[in-house]
Design a protein around this motif. Structure first.
Motif, mmCIF file in Angstrom:
data_model
loop_
_atom_site.group_PDB
_atom_site.id
_atom_site.type_symbol
_atom_site.label_atom_id
_atom_site.label_comp_id
_atom_site.label_asym_id
_atom_site.label_seq_id
_atom_site.Cartn_x
_atom_site.Cartn_y
_atom_site.Cartn_z
ATOM 1 N N ALA A 1 0.483 -1.133 -0.077
ATOM 2 C CA ALA A 1 0.064 -0.175 -0.335
ATOM 3 C C ALA A 1 0.783 1.592 0.373
ATOM 4 N N HIS A 2 0.280 2.211 -0.628
ATOM 5 C CA HIS A 2 1.014 3.840 -0.906
ATOM 6 C C HIS A 2 0.640 4.578 0.047
ATOM 7 N N ILE A 3 -0.848 4.335 1.106
ATOM 8 C CA ILE A 3 -1.297 4.927 1.281
ATOM 9 C C ILE A 3 -2.587 5.033 2.672
ATOM 10 N N ILE A 4 -2.866 5.007 3.633
ATOM 11 C CA ILE A 4 -3.726 4.100 4.365
ATOM 12 C C ILE A 4 -4.400 5.577 5.048
ATOM 13 N N VAL A 5 -5.900 5.316 5.112
ATOM 14 C CA VAL A 5 -6.704 6.632 5.724
ATOM 15 C C VAL A 5 -6.725 5.355 7.521
ATOM 16 N N THR A 6 -6.893 6.048 8.777
ATOM 17 C CA THR A 6 -7.349 5.744 10.052
ATOM 18 C C THR A 6 -8.821 6.299 10.092
ATOM 19 N N PRO A 7 -9.449 6.052 10.966
ATOM 20 C CA PRO A 7 -11.057 6.460 11.162
ATOM 21 C C PRO A 7 -11.144 8.036 12.423
ATOM 22 N N GLU A 8 -12.625 8.747 12.042
ATOM 23 C CA GLU A 8 -12.353 9.404 12.831
ATOM 24 C C GLU A 8 -12.099 9.500 14.368
ATOM 25 N N ASP A 9 -11.714 10.319 15.127
ATOM 26 C CA ASP A 9 -11.671 9.582 16.400
ATOM 27 C C ASP A 9 -10.921 8.240 17.015
ATOM 28 N N GLY A 10 -10.101 8.050 15.908
ATOM 29 C CA GLY A 10 -9.595 6.840 16.005
ATOM 30 C C GLY A 10 -8.846 6.394 17.576
ATOM 31 N N ILE A 11 -8.125 7.149 17.376
ATOM 32 C CA ILE A 11 -7.036 8.154 18.558
ATOM 33 C C ILE A 11 -7.579 7.776 20.052
ATOM 34 N N TYR A 12 -8.219 8.269 20.496
ATOM 35 C CA TYR A 12 -8.831 8.513 21.422
ATOM 36 C C TYR A 12 -10.096 8.485 21.997
ATOM 37 N N GLY A 13 -10.955 7.953 21.213
ATOM 38 C CA GLY A 13 -12.370 8.070 21.038
ATOM 39 C C GLY A 13 -13.521 9.036 21.024
ATOM 40 N N TRP A 14 -14.596 9.307 21.427
ATOM 41 C CA TRP A 14 -15.527 10.485 21.690
ATOM 42 C C TRP A 14 -15.949 10.530 23.165
ATOM 43 N N ARG A 15 -15.854 10.168 23.980
ATOM 44 C CA ARG A 15 -16.781 10.379 25.314
ATOM 45 C C ARG A 15 -16.488 11.759 25.962
ATOM 46 N N PHE A 16 -16.276 12.584 25.652
ATOM 47 C CA PHE A 16 -15.807 14.165 25.914
ATOM 48 C C PHE A 16 -16.868 15.798 26.232
ATOM 49 N N THR A 17 -16.185 15.872 27.379
ATOM 50 C CA THR A 17 -16.668 17.443 27.123
ATOM 51 C C THR A 17 -15.110 18.150 26.634
ATOM 52 N N ARG A 18 -15.880 19.667 26.621
ATOM 53 C CA ARG A 18 -14.583 20.734 26.046
ATOM 54 C C ARG A 18 -13.633 20.695 27.102
ATOM 55 N N GLU A 19 -13.995 20.457 28.151
ATOM 56 C CA GLU A 19 -12.895 20.022 29.070
ATOM 57 C C GLU A 19 -12.015 18.819 28.994
ATOM 58 N N THR A 20 -12.731 18.017 29.283
ATOM 59 C CA THR A 20 -12.183 16.819 29.141
ATOM 60 C C THR A 20 -11.710 16.150 28.375
ATOM 61 N N ILE A 21 -11.198 16.592 26.753
ATOM 62 C CA ILE A 21 -10.618 16.470 25.481
ATOM 63 C C ILE A 21 -9.036 16.837 26.068
ATOM 64 N N TYR A 22 -9.561 18.300 26.580
ATOM 65 C CA TYR A 22 -8.026 18.803 26.690
ATOM 66 C C TYR A 22 -6.819 18.084 26.692
ATOM 67 N N PRO A 23 -6.857 17.629 27.542
ATOM 68 C CA PRO A 23 -5.495 16.704 27.789
ATOM 69 C C PRO A 23 -5.322 15.938 26.411
#
Length: 499
Positions: A73-95
């Motif tokens: 493969a020359h290129i690979i696409v990985t998903p949205e939110d694929g590195i930290y998920g989606w259970r966040f508020t504005r404050e809790t995603i900051y780190p």
């Protein structure tokens, strides 16, 4: 004497470029990732804990990237939110956020990690690309400080963006895209003040990138294809499937066909919220796709695509979507037309009461015409022809014109439009067309078991969606999904629901 590591990498990278230049095709990969999610938290976790979670996900992504590279493969696409998920508020995603620079800085985080603020995620992604000589596409979070001199500056003094990044085979950051059309629950993020149309050149064509909900709107999606003439679109997504028209594999393959581009869609995998469905799509159909609601396994897809699909002999002809429908006499109108909801939109339906025939159903300015012949008319299955011409107002607002041949959930007409995954009826022929007021129409054919009908239908230049040789599997729906962008509300009003 063995060459040094930098010299060896340069030689490998040069060979990869030469191989790509020598071919009119390239090998694409997407990875559907079962994301390791953070624990629900009221307060932000420490930066170390945030990085530990992200490294757990990147361990899995790195394995997929290595495997894709081994398959050429020359290129690979990985998903949205694929590195930290989606259970966040504005404050809790900051780190979990990093400051992502503009790619004009010409930066390889893998070899120069301290040039900017600490960026361990960008460094690791850059090294994945560099060590495997492959373009890596990932979705992470960007933070940008602001102050009172900016009247739009949030109260916490920073912008937070849902962000796609692309690293080339040397590990250099070559693209950064801030998501413009945020989905309703994404309150942890800001949208950029102006839509970004992000492209970059590769040895195998011009690429563009956008994220998930963006696909339903004109900017940046249509701009990238029609104005900037990209060959291939990269699409990290966290897509929740909605039958009958908006399952991931169904709609994404239809968009690729309707827009005439390659489309690399990488979805997250989380069946409890109907997230599955990734694919590698060409303008003439799917090259590879994955849809699985039965387990929680990730999946790597690898397939070959034309570098410049518009130059391919298989490139579909230009379509005048309303040409046939405007010039054909209306088929017999049914006095027994009835209404029903599909994903909160009120359709006008007419039932296909005979094993074969012609039907017309109209709503506002849209008239839908169908000619069909079933292989066998089953008494326990009901099919309808449906039309919708109006503003969709739930989970975002966007103007639709839809013509659909659709299986109902039961023999009760009130179930027409309810989600259906299985069917028993095959069709010997069908031909569907409509008096669309737009050139943006996406053709969908979905079989029982949520399977694509790749290669089994065609769109004629006069706007008819036709089966080629009948349906090899029972049919759930054949649909022409039209978008009238000019009737949309201004951004960001269109990204909210009307109760």
């Amino acid at each position: 004497m063995l060459p040094s590591q930098p010299l060896l990498h340069t030689a490998v990278f040069a060979l990869t470029v030469l191989q790509a230049l020598a071919s009119n095709t390239f090998i694409a990969a997407v990875y559907e990732h079962a994301v390791i999610l953070p624990k629900a938290a009221i307060k932000p976790v420490s930066p170390d804990d945030a990085l530990a979670l992200m490294n757990s996900n990147m361990d899995i992504l790195e394995g997929a990237i290595k495997e894709a590279a081994q398959q050429g493969a020359h290129i690979i696409v990985t998903p949205e939110d694929g590195i930290y998920g989606w259970r966040f508020t504005r404050e809790t995603i900051y780190p979990y956020l990093e400051d992502i620079p503009d790619p004009v800085v010409n930066w390889i985080p893998c070899t120069d990690p301290t040039r900017f603020a600490p960026a361990p995620v960008q460094e690791r992604l850059s090294c994945m690309a560099r060590n495997n000589s492959i373009y890596v596409v990932a979705n992470i979070g960007d933070k940008k400080p602001c102050n009172s001199s900016d009247p739009s500056c949030p109260k916490d003094g920073r912008y937070q963006y849902n962000t796609d990044v692309v690293f080339d085979p040397e590990g250099k950051l070559v693209a950064r895209y801030h998501k413009y059309n945020l989905f309703i629950p994404e309150t942890q993020f800001n949208y950029p003040k102006e839509p970004e149309a992000i492209t970059f050149e590769t040895p195998f064509g011009k690429f563009g990138i956008f994220t998930c909900f963006d696909i339903l709107f004109h900017e940046p999606a249509v701009v990238l294809v029609n104005k900037l003439q990209v060959d291939t679109v990269l699409f990290p997504t966290a897509w929740m499937n909605v039958l009958p028209f908006l399952t991931a594999v169904e709609f994404h393959s239809a968009w690729a066909m309707g827009m005439g581009v390659n489309f690399l869609a990488a979805n997250t995998h989380h069946t409890s919220i109907s997230m599955t469905g990734s694919g590698i799509y060409a303008p003439d159909g799917a090259r590879a796709y994955y849809y699985n609601m039965k387990n929680e396994d990730g999946r790597l897809l690898v397939a070959e695509l034309d570098s410049h699909p518009r130059l391919s002999a298989a490139f579909p002809p230009a379509v005048s979507w309303s040409s046939y429908a405007l010039n054909v006499e209306r088929f017999s109108l049914n006095d027994n037309d009835f209404g029903g909801l599909i994903f909160h939109d009120w359709f006008t339906f007419t039932e296909l009461t005979m094993p074969e025939g012609n039907r017309t159903v109209c709503q506002k300015d849209l008239c839908c015409h169908l000619s069909y012949k079933m292989s066998e008319k089953r008494e326990d299955e009901v099919y309808v022809l449906g039309a919708f011409d109006g503003l969709h107002v739930v989970e975002g607002q966007y103007y639709l014109q839809i013509c659909t041949l659709l299986k109902c959930k039961s023999t009760d007409p009130e179930t027409c439009g309810h989600p259906v995954e299985t069917a028993q009826t095959k069709f010997e022929t069908f031909s569907l067309s409509g008096t669309f007021g737009t050139n943006y129409v996406f053709p969908e054919v979905l079989y029982s078991g949520v399977q694509l009908a790749t290669g089994e239908f065609e769109v004629l230049s006069d706007g008819r969606l036709k089966s080629k040789h009948g349906t090899s599997k029972p049919l759930i729906t054949a649909t022409l999904f039209g978008r009238l962008y000019e009737k949309d509300l201004p951004h960001p009003l269109r990204n909210v629901s009307i109760p």
